[in-house]
Motif scaffolding. Structure first.
Motif, mmCIF file in Angstrom:
data_model
loop_
_atom_site.group_PDB
_atom_site.id
_atom_site.type_symbol
_atom_site.label_atom_id
_atom_site.label_comp_id
_atom_site.label_asym_id
_atom_site.label_seq_id
_atom_site.Cartn_x
_atom_site.Cartn_y
_atom_site.Cartn_z
ATOM 1 N N SER A 44 42.642 7.016 -2.174
ATOM 2 C CA SER A 44 42.205 6.252 -3.339
ATOM 3 C C SER A 44 40.773 6.636 -3.731
ATOM 4 O O SER A 44 40.485 6.872 -4.913
ATOM 5 N N ALA A 45 39.890 6.714 -2.725
ATOM 6 C CA ALA A 45 38.511 7.113 -3.010
ATOM 7 C C ALA A 45 38.444 8.560 -3.483
ATOM 8 O O ALA A 45 37.647 8.896 -4.372
ATOM 9 N N GLY B 283 33.310 16.101 -1.972
ATOM 10 C CA GLY B 283 33.399 16.035 -0.520
ATOM 11 C C GLY B 283 33.068 14.657 0.003
ATOM 12 O O GLY B 283 32.690 13.748 -0.747
ATOM 13 N N PRO B 284 33.216 14.477 1.318
ATOM 14 C CA PRO B 284 33.018 13.163 1.933
ATOM 15 C C PRO B 284 31.549 12.764 1.964
ATOM 16 O O PRO B 284 30.656 13.605 2.109
ATOM 17 N N ALA B 285 31.312 11.470 1.867
ATOM 18 C CA ALA B 285 29.952 10.933 1.951
ATOM 19 C C ALA B 285 29.601 10.726 3.419
ATOM 20 O O ALA B 285 29.284 9.618 3.863
ATOM 21 N N SER B 286 29.668 11.810 4.177
ATOM 22 C CA SER B 286 29.392 11.804 5.615
ATOM 23 C C SER B 286 28.254 12.775 5.877
ATOM 24 O O SER B 286 27.786 13.478 4.967
ATOM 25 N N ALA B 287 27.808 12.833 7.142
ATOM 26 C CA ALA B 287 26.761 13.794 7.487
ATOM 27 C C ALA B 287 27.231 15.213 7.193
ATOM 28 O O ALA B 287 26.471 16.039 6.664
ATOM 29 N N TYR B 288 28.498 15.502 7.494
ATOM 30 C CA TYR B 288 29.036 16.838 7.228
ATOM 31 C C TYR B 288 29.046 17.123 5.728
ATOM 32 O O TYR B 288 28.675 18.212 5.284
ATOM 33 N N GLY B 289 29.477 16.161 4.952
ATOM 34 C CA GLY B 289 29.485 16.344 3.503
ATOM 35 C C GLY B 289 28.094 16.568 2.948
ATOM 36 O O GLY B 289 27.891 17.419 2.066
ATOM 37 N N GLY C 245 24.718 26.696 -12.651
ATOM 38 C CA GLY C 245 24.262 26.203 -11.362
ATOM 39 C C GLY C 245 25.245 25.199 -10.800
ATOM 40 O O GLY C 245 26.452 25.254 -11.080
ATOM 41 N N LEU C 246 24.754 24.263 -9.989
ATOM 42 C CA LEU C 246 25.594 23.195 -9.465
ATOM 43 C C LEU C 246 25.627 22.087 -10.520
ATOM 44 O O LEU C 246 24.713 21.274 -10.622
ATOM 45 N N VAL C 247 26.702 22.057 -11.286
ATOM 46 C CA VAL C 247 26.725 21.190 -12.460
ATOM 47 C C VAL C 247 27.067 19.744 -12.113
ATOM 48 O O VAL C 247 26.699 18.822 -12.849
ATOM 49 N N THR C 248 27.788 19.515 -10.993
ATOM 50 C CA THR C 248 28.111 18.140 -10.608
ATOM 51 C C THR C 248 28.518 18.100 -9.144
ATOM 52 O O THR C 248 29.125 19.040 -8.618
ATOM 53 N N SER C 249 28.160 16.995 -8.476
ATOM 54 C CA SER C 249 28.575 16.749 -7.094
ATOM 55 C C SER C 249 29.174 15.350 -7.016
ATOM 56 O O SER C 249 28.556 14.383 -7.475
ATOM 57 N N GLN C 250 30.369 15.260 -6.454
ATOM 58 C CA GLN C 250 31.064 13.978 -6.348
ATOM 59 C C GLN C 250 31.404 13.700 -4.886
ATOM 60 O O GLN C 250 32.020 14.527 -4.221
ATOM 61 N N PHE C 251 30.968 12.536 -4.392
ATOM 62 C CA PHE C 251 31.233 12.134 -3.018
ATOM 63 C C PHE C 251 32.235 10.980 -2.998
ATOM 64 O O PHE C 251 32.332 10.214 -3.953
ATOM 65 N N TYR C 252 32.952 10.854 -1.907
ATOM 66 C CA TYR C 252 33.871 9.734 -1.710
ATOM 67 C C TYR C 252 33.719 9.227 -0.285
ATOM 68 O O TYR C 252 33.293 9.954 0.618
ATOM 69 N N ASP C 253 34.074 7.981 -0.081
ATOM 70 C CA ASP C 253 33.990 7.352 1.230
ATOM 71 C C ASP C 253 35.291 6.599 1.457
ATOM 72 O O ASP C 253 35.434 5.435 1.062
ATOM 73 N N GLY C 254 36.253 7.268 2.050
ATOM 74 C CA GLY C 254 37.550 6.654 2.248
ATOM 75 C C GLY C 254 38.674 7.652 2.102
ATOM 76 O O GLY C 254 38.461 8.877 2.132
ATOM 77 N N GLY C 255 39.893 7.137 1.925
ATOM 78 C CA GLY C 255 41.083 7.954 1.866
ATOM 79 C C GLY C 255 41.448 8.413 0.468
ATOM 80 O O GLY C 255 40.589 8.648 -0.380
#
Length: 482
Positions: free
Chosen positions: A276-277, A212-218, A264-274
């Motif tokens: 490509s990210a 998910g996005p590296a935003s407050a919502y994410g 459990g939660l095995v991995t979390s991946q964040f992105y910041d952008g469109g």
């Protein structure tokens, strides 16, 4: 100010439509066993003339004073303030404010007695303006404040309301501003995340991933996801050993091997952008491990008959996006060989968007959202009266004003606002927790066949619902007489 007069030709058309829908739209107190008595649905006296046109600048309305001329000398007036950004610089915010006011007006005319007065106040676009609006509302005698809409405005107005001992129903989705007399009447994403995650967990899933996005919502959705998984499975990382079938190549018989996976939660991946990210984040997610699917096996599977795969390093992935962002993200996962036949894609209420139903990557995905039947009744009456469809948030204005009408005679104390059995609103069941945050009864949806289908209906009473309960969504909680 919205002045409540008594019933007449001006409201005949809308009241006739409301009468046809009965109490299914009514926001009413619920009990664990039987519905409470219907709340008052019509004014005590006939309305004289048409209701006032929806306001665009609430400050002008407030300047008329807080007691309508025809109510001068009326005992036991109940004043409820509505704080919204009518003069915000953003056209979208101004439009949202106007729709929330219209919905609140509709609730006042439908639900309230002749002694309830709605006091709209303009919060402008700054916390300081919101603070002054709250001070004005309190000086005008408001016993309850509805709004503001944005987190910083709620924080400023909430401080004023707390100091005065006046409860405030926040319309912001942020739970950070709730508590000590501020109640969160909104659609917090953590409620949606919890509902769909518990549903997929009840199907037997034990390994979860997040992208998910590296935003407050994410950040909020990831934290809610992690907490829900921990509540279901205990603290992680933990591990489990399973026997899975391993392909031996073309022409060779598959064989069984023992494998150990983290749960459990095995991995979390964040992105910041469109895109490509997103692609880079999806590649990191896929590097955790992707289960290969035999073509012959794939031919027998569909997202509709999904069950957690014992051989997948993660069985579920949460995608907390909507609109164009989600249409970019979901195909990127497929490009990285994250197959929705094996990994269930789940999301939030942002998925409840007709523009997404034709995206193949989202087919048979699951997400949580409000009760569709209750919402459709509100939309029908709103459109019939105002000639336009309400916004997604407009129902909050109706629910807040209806709640104000329901509790007007007995006051807005924490024992009444915090009723443990909750209330039934236009978006379904809700109640306030002791910390002021909201708990909502949500449905679980799937995207299938170019539309949305309800997999698990929203509960009609609070309590642990059974998976797959057959709940009649068309049954009203109350059937008031008109």
């Amino acid at each position: 100010m919205v002045e409540k007069t008594t019933s007449a030709a001006g409201m005949a058309r809308v009241l006739a439509g409301i009468a046809a829908l009965g109490g299914a739209m009514a926001l009413s107190a619920c009990t664990a066993s039987t519905p409470s008595a219907p709340i008052q649905t019509l004014p005590d006296r006939p309305v004289v003339g048409a209701p006032p046109a929806p306001a665009t600048l609430a400050v002008e309305l407030a300047d008329r004073g807080y007691t309508p001329a025809f109510l001068e000398g009326e005992p036991d007036l109940v004043r409820v303030a509505l704080l919204l950004p009518f003069s915000a610089s953003s056209a979208a915010a101004r439009n949202e404010a106007a729709q929330l006011l219209r919905a609140a007006e509709l609730a006042v005319f439908e639900r309230a007695g002749s002694n309830l007065v709605l006091l709209p106040k303009d919060t402008g676009g700054t916390p300081e303006t919101a603070r002054r609006a709250a001070e004005s509302a309190i000086s005008d005698g408001a016993e309850l404040i509805i709004g503001p809409l944005f987190q910083q405005a709620v924080a400023a107005a909430g401080d004023v309301a707390r100091d005065a001992g006046i409860p405030l129903l926040s319309l912001s989705s942020s739970s950070a501003v709730a508590g000590e007399g501020v109640y969160q009447l909104s659609f917090p994403p953590d409620e949606e995340v919890r509902r769909v995650t518990e549903y997929v967990g009840a199907m037997g899933a034990t390994r979860f991933a997040f992208i998910g996005p590296a935003s407050a919502y994410g950040q909020v959705t990831q934290a809610a996801y992690a907490q829900t998984i921990e509540d279901m499975l205990g603290e992680f990382p933990m591990s489990e050993s399973v026997s899975v079938w391993q392909s031996a190549g073309e022409g060779a018989e598959p064989y069984q091997v023992d494998r150990t996976f983290n749960t459990g939660l095995v991995t979390s991946q964040f992105y910041d952008g469109g895109v490509s990210a997103m692609t880079e984040a999806a590649a990191r997610l896929a590097s955790y491990g992707v289960e290969e699917l035999d073509p012959a096996q794939a031919a027998t599977m569909s997202g509709a008959n999904w069950t957690p795969s014992p051989g997948s390093p993660f069985q579920v992935v949460l995608l907390p996006e909507g609109g164009d962002q989600l249409r970019m993200l979901a195909p990127v996962l497929l490009y990285q060989d994250i197959d929705p036949l094996l990994v269930k894609f789940i999301g939030t209420g942002q998925w409840l968007d007709n523009s997404l139903v034709r995206e193949p990557a989202l087919s048979n995905g699951w997400f949580a959202g409000p009760d569709p039947e209750a919402r459709s009744r509100f939309e029908e009456v709103y459109a019939r009266y105002y000639g336009a469809e309400p916004s997604r948030l407009a129902g909050l204005g109706y629910d807040a004003a209806s709640l104000a009408a329901l509790l007007a005679d007995g006051g807005y104390g924490p024992d009444r606002l915090g009723a443990p059995d909750g209330f039934m609103g236009v978006d379904g069941l809700f109640r306030f927790r002791a910390d002021g945050t909201i708990e909502r009864g949500l449905a679980v949806y799937t995207i299938r066949g170019g539309g949305f289908r309800v997999l698990d209906p929203a509960p009609q009473r609070f309590g642990p619902p059974e998976l797959g309960d057959d709940v009649d969504l068309g049954a009203p909680v109350n059937e008031p007489a008109f």
